[in-house]
Design a protein around this motif. Sequence first.
Motif, PDB file in Angstrom:
ATOM      1  N   PRO A  37       0.813  -1.217   0.000  1.00  0.00           N
ATOM      2  CA  PRO A  37       0.000   0.000   0.000  1.00  0.00           C
ATOM      3  C   PRO A  37       0.851   1.274   0.000  1.00  0.00           C
ATOM      4  O   PRO A  37       2.070   1.210   0.157  1.00  0.00           O
ATOM      5  N   ASP A  38       0.189   2.402  -0.165  1.00  0.00           N
ATOM      6  CA  ASP A  38       0.875   3.690  -0.078  1.00  0.00           C
ATOM      7  C   ASP A  38       1.595   3.793   1.257  1.00  0.00           C
ATOM      8  O   ASP A  38       1.067   3.398   2.284  1.00  0.00           O
ATOM      9  N   THR A 161      -0.982   3.589 -11.322  1.00  0.00           N
ATOM     10  CA  THR A 161      -1.843   4.334 -10.406  1.00  0.00           C
ATOM     11  C   THR A 161      -2.556   5.454 -11.161  1.00  0.00           C
ATOM     12  O   THR A 161      -1.927   6.205 -11.904  1.00  0.00           O
ATOM     13  N   GLY A 162      -3.850   5.558 -10.969  1.00  0.00           N
ATOM     14  CA  GLY A 162      -4.611   6.625 -11.610  1.00  0.00           C
ATOM     15  C   GLY A 162      -4.830   6.415 -13.095  1.00  0.00           C
ATOM     16  O   GLY A 162      -5.161   7.345 -13.810  1.00  0.00           O
ATOM     17  N   PRO A 190       0.257  -0.693  -5.934  1.00  0.00           N
ATOM     18  CA  PRO A 190      -0.567  -0.916  -4.757  1.00  0.00           C
ATOM     19  C   PRO A 190      -1.710  -1.882  -5.071  1.00  0.00           C
ATOM     20  O   PRO A 190      -2.428  -2.297  -4.181  1.00  0.00           O
ATOM     21  N   TYR A 191      -1.892  -2.208  -6.366  1.00  0.00           N
ATOM     22  CA  TYR A 191      -3.009  -3.066  -6.739  1.00  0.00           C
ATOM     23  C   TYR A 191      -2.607  -4.531  -6.606  1.00  0.00           C
ATOM     24  O   TYR A 191      -1.777  -5.025  -7.352  1.00  0.00           O
ATOM     25  N   MET A 192      -3.249  -5.196  -5.657  1.00  0.00           N
ATOM     26  CA  MET A 192      -2.895  -6.589  -5.393  1.00  0.00           C
ATOM     27  C   MET A 192      -3.216  -7.479  -6.595  1.00  0.00           C
ATOM     28  O   MET A 192      -2.572  -8.487  -6.825  1.00  0.00           O
ATOM     29  N   ASP A 193      -4.254  -7.103  -7.374  1.00  0.00           N
ATOM     30  CA  ASP A 193      -4.644  -7.965  -8.488  1.00  0.00           C
ATOM     31  C   ASP A 193      -3.624  -7.952  -9.617  1.00  0.00           C
ATOM     32  O   ASP A 193      -3.665  -8.783 -10.507  1.00  0.00           O
ATOM     33  N   GLU A 292      -4.226 -10.691  -2.484  1.00  0.00           N
ATOM     34  CA  GLU A 292      -4.781  -9.769  -1.496  1.00  0.00           C
ATOM     35  C   GLU A 292      -5.120 -10.503  -0.200  1.00  0.00           C
ATOM     36  O   GLU A 292      -4.872  -9.998   0.892  1.00  0.00           O
ATOM     37  N   PHE A 295      -1.863 -11.079   1.525  1.00  0.00           N
ATOM     38  CA  PHE A 295      -1.353  -9.843   2.112  1.00  0.00           C
ATOM     39  C   PHE A 295      -2.107  -9.504   3.396  1.00  0.00           C
ATOM     40  O   PHE A 295      -1.509  -9.195   4.430  1.00  0.00           O
TER      41      PHE A 295
END
Lengths: 303, 370, 241
Positions: A37-38, A161-162, A190-193, A292, A295
């Motif tokens: 994550p961030d 991101t974004g 940050p994207y677990m997928d 995820e 995690f």
Amino acid sequence: MDAITVEHITKKYGDVLALNDVSFTVGKGELFGLIGPDGAGKSTLFRILTTLLLADKGKGTVAGHPIVNEYKEIRKKVGYMPGRFSLYQDLSIEENLSFFATIFGTTVEDNYDLIKDIYVQIEPFKKRLAGKLSGGMKQKLALCCALIHKPEVLFLDEPTTGVDAVSRVEFWDMLKKLKTKGIAILVSTPYMDEATLCDRIALIQNGEILKIDSPQQMISNFEKPLFSINSTETYRLLNYLRVQNFTESVLPFGENLHLITNEPYEASQIEYHLKIAGFSDNTAKTIQPTVEDIFLDISQPVN
Amino acid sequence: MFKIFKAFVKKELYHIIRDKRTLIILFGIPIVQVLLFGYAVSTEFKDASIDVLDYAKDETSIQLIQHIQSSGHFTLNKVLTSEADIESGFKEGNVALVMVIPKDFSSDFYGNNPLTIQLIADGSDPNKANTLVQYTTRLIQSFQKNKLQQIENPFLITVEDRMLYNPQLISAYNFIPGTIAFILLIISAMLTSLAITREKELGTMEILLVSPLPPLLIILGKVTPYALLSFIDAILVLIIGHFVFKVPLLGSLILLLLCCLLYVILALSLGIFISTKAKTQQQAMLTSMMGLMLPTMILSGFIFPFSSMPQVLQVIGSIVVPATYFIEILKAVMLRGVGFQSVVIEIAILLGMTIVLLALALKNFKIRLE
Amino acid sequence: MNTPFAIEVDKLTKRFGDFIAVNAITFKVKKGEIFGFLGANGAGKTTAIKMLIGLSKPTEGMGKIAGFNVDTEPEKIKKNIGYMSQKFSLYDDLTVVENIQFYGGIYGLSRKKIKEKTTEILEELELTEVSKSLVISLPLGWKQRLAFAISMVHDPEIVFLDEPTGGVDPRVRRQFWETIYQVAEKGRTVFVTTHYMDEAEYCDRVSIMVAGKIEALDTPHNLKQQFEATSMDEVFLKLAR
């Protein structure tokens, strides 16, 4: 020779421990994902490896060069895409690309074959200013600029991101192709997928690496009983499950709840139990974990 | 290497051309500022209204009033009849000066008797009042000289005051050098510091650092366009000063331009130095404003004369503020027409400042973040 | 007001010159529902929401929010909705309590009511210990939930959450959704906009906007079946292509 080695790297900002004893290696032509994550310390690690920051402790090499003493050599051999869109918004696609080619002492023509697949997608808009591009196009341009000097190692800090879902898929396809050309890629997300799209991943939280493995291995090594439960009364069910003795953890996953129990059960046993408890329409099934789930299982609770 | 440098300069020029704000700072501000100082802040005046209280009402007093009007600086508003009326003109705000001519003016004047002409001005604007009184005094003196020379009075001593180098006390002679010093500093220092911090904010500085570019090249590439443009600005202001406000250029143009160049480099070093300390454009902007603009305007003797400042500020102004020396050089070369020898000390001081600042800037420019 | 709907929108349209930003959208949101309003950047989401919360007049069509007409009663709408934007709108340099008091003040709550609300929010979010800390010192997840609570300080019927979860910490995200569930459980309607498709899976129903039109509207489960997809991401990909 490994493309990147990281040994016991530690970095503090004042009292905050941004990285704590981080170690891993990335092989040639490997797509290595840093998932967390961030605020997990991903960007700090990228900056240390791209010679922008000095670590407090530990050592590392990039393309065979030690990161502190031979920073000049490293700067010739790496491509870097920072976390934020970091190109000149008031220059056009073409102008950005030829500027970055020139400062690396090369030309767009010389290395066109490497970026061709990506560049043709944005070429129709080459006169447009970078600031006026969509997120997906910006990201492609940034990748072109990072690749223009044929780097041996590519550092991509949260490139998706974004960016919208379509562009994200396209972006990962591009990374797969680059890998086949022998470029080592360290990518953070940050994207677990997105984790399953990497060869190997490191899960990172609060500056510490929790686990390193290939995503497939990580998933098959997960031994806890995991169930996905669907009900029309999700919130009530969540509160109910949270206080049961058999529950190790229960968390919402979209419209379902993911339940880890402290002993093995059959899905039908869970379903039956919940029906008796008044959740008449629930369905439970045993599932394989996603990255995820893993995690969430091994990470520390927030706060 | 030169190719890279060229690419850098080209990129920087694109930024400048495509950003209206930078263009306005670059060319709008200098022109507006020169014109503003020229017309609005000017201490000259034209057509000041004057009231006269003439107790004499004789031939000579009428001649004096006509003489003053014919100078072109004054227009007669009203002839007053009593002392009580004097203030009314000031209160209404349409009179700048009242002249009181005593009784028996003509006979006293030609009879060589001591006589006093009273000048009353609005002291709430001391600068203007002073200037008006000075002008009028000189007009009265010249009147006296004209009239009395005709009857050749050998014993008459007239006080002749002459303002050297600026005989008509034209304020443009002061503000053009001041404006050049001011604009060059602001444009060079503020814009370079903004340009460098902007790359930090954008994140492009990270990419530039993670490239084989030597830091010196990054700096040079960024400041060269601004150096050129500031130089163009300096010439622009000189041209406006020379043709619109008739400021002479008596000394060597080459010496003048070389000094401008030195000063530009000094200002650029300041800009780079600021940008090594500032993390955001806002910080850079504030530092340039507070740290450069104000001292330059206030302490260099550009707007407020040195002699009227408290001693502490005089010392600070004359030691630390580079514009002080540059204005000295400009005045010397443009107005006095002197050569290199006369300004060598100022040049040496500026050179010293430049070297120190450049060394500081280079030392502080980091090869890494943080 | 006897309708079971908190939001009723009928052929709501917004034109800017020749450009149709929002093209005759029609949908209803039940009271107590968590409704996801999805769309890529530039699909017209922001324009649509501005009309719904009374900041922008529709060119055509009808919209009722909490029973009030978006065209003629925007002021009443503003009093009856809560709004939380991406940036949280908290003051970093005020303490937790000061932020609550400030927003309570803006909505014209009585001193007594503000005091009650402050205690209530602090207790519910377990923020009592840090009530005197500056907001800037709080972790992201806490800030987010505080902002959410503050957006409901005046007990609105409907809360609008505009891109609420910018950060993507899986734990923080779940914690936040639990708070949303809790609010909906109490009968409040939650209207969430996002371009993160995986967030959509947490909503009761979602609409997907593409180029100014609502192209799909159903429960996440049904949408996935309809488009033969395993995730909302896939649903969106199929719609966008």
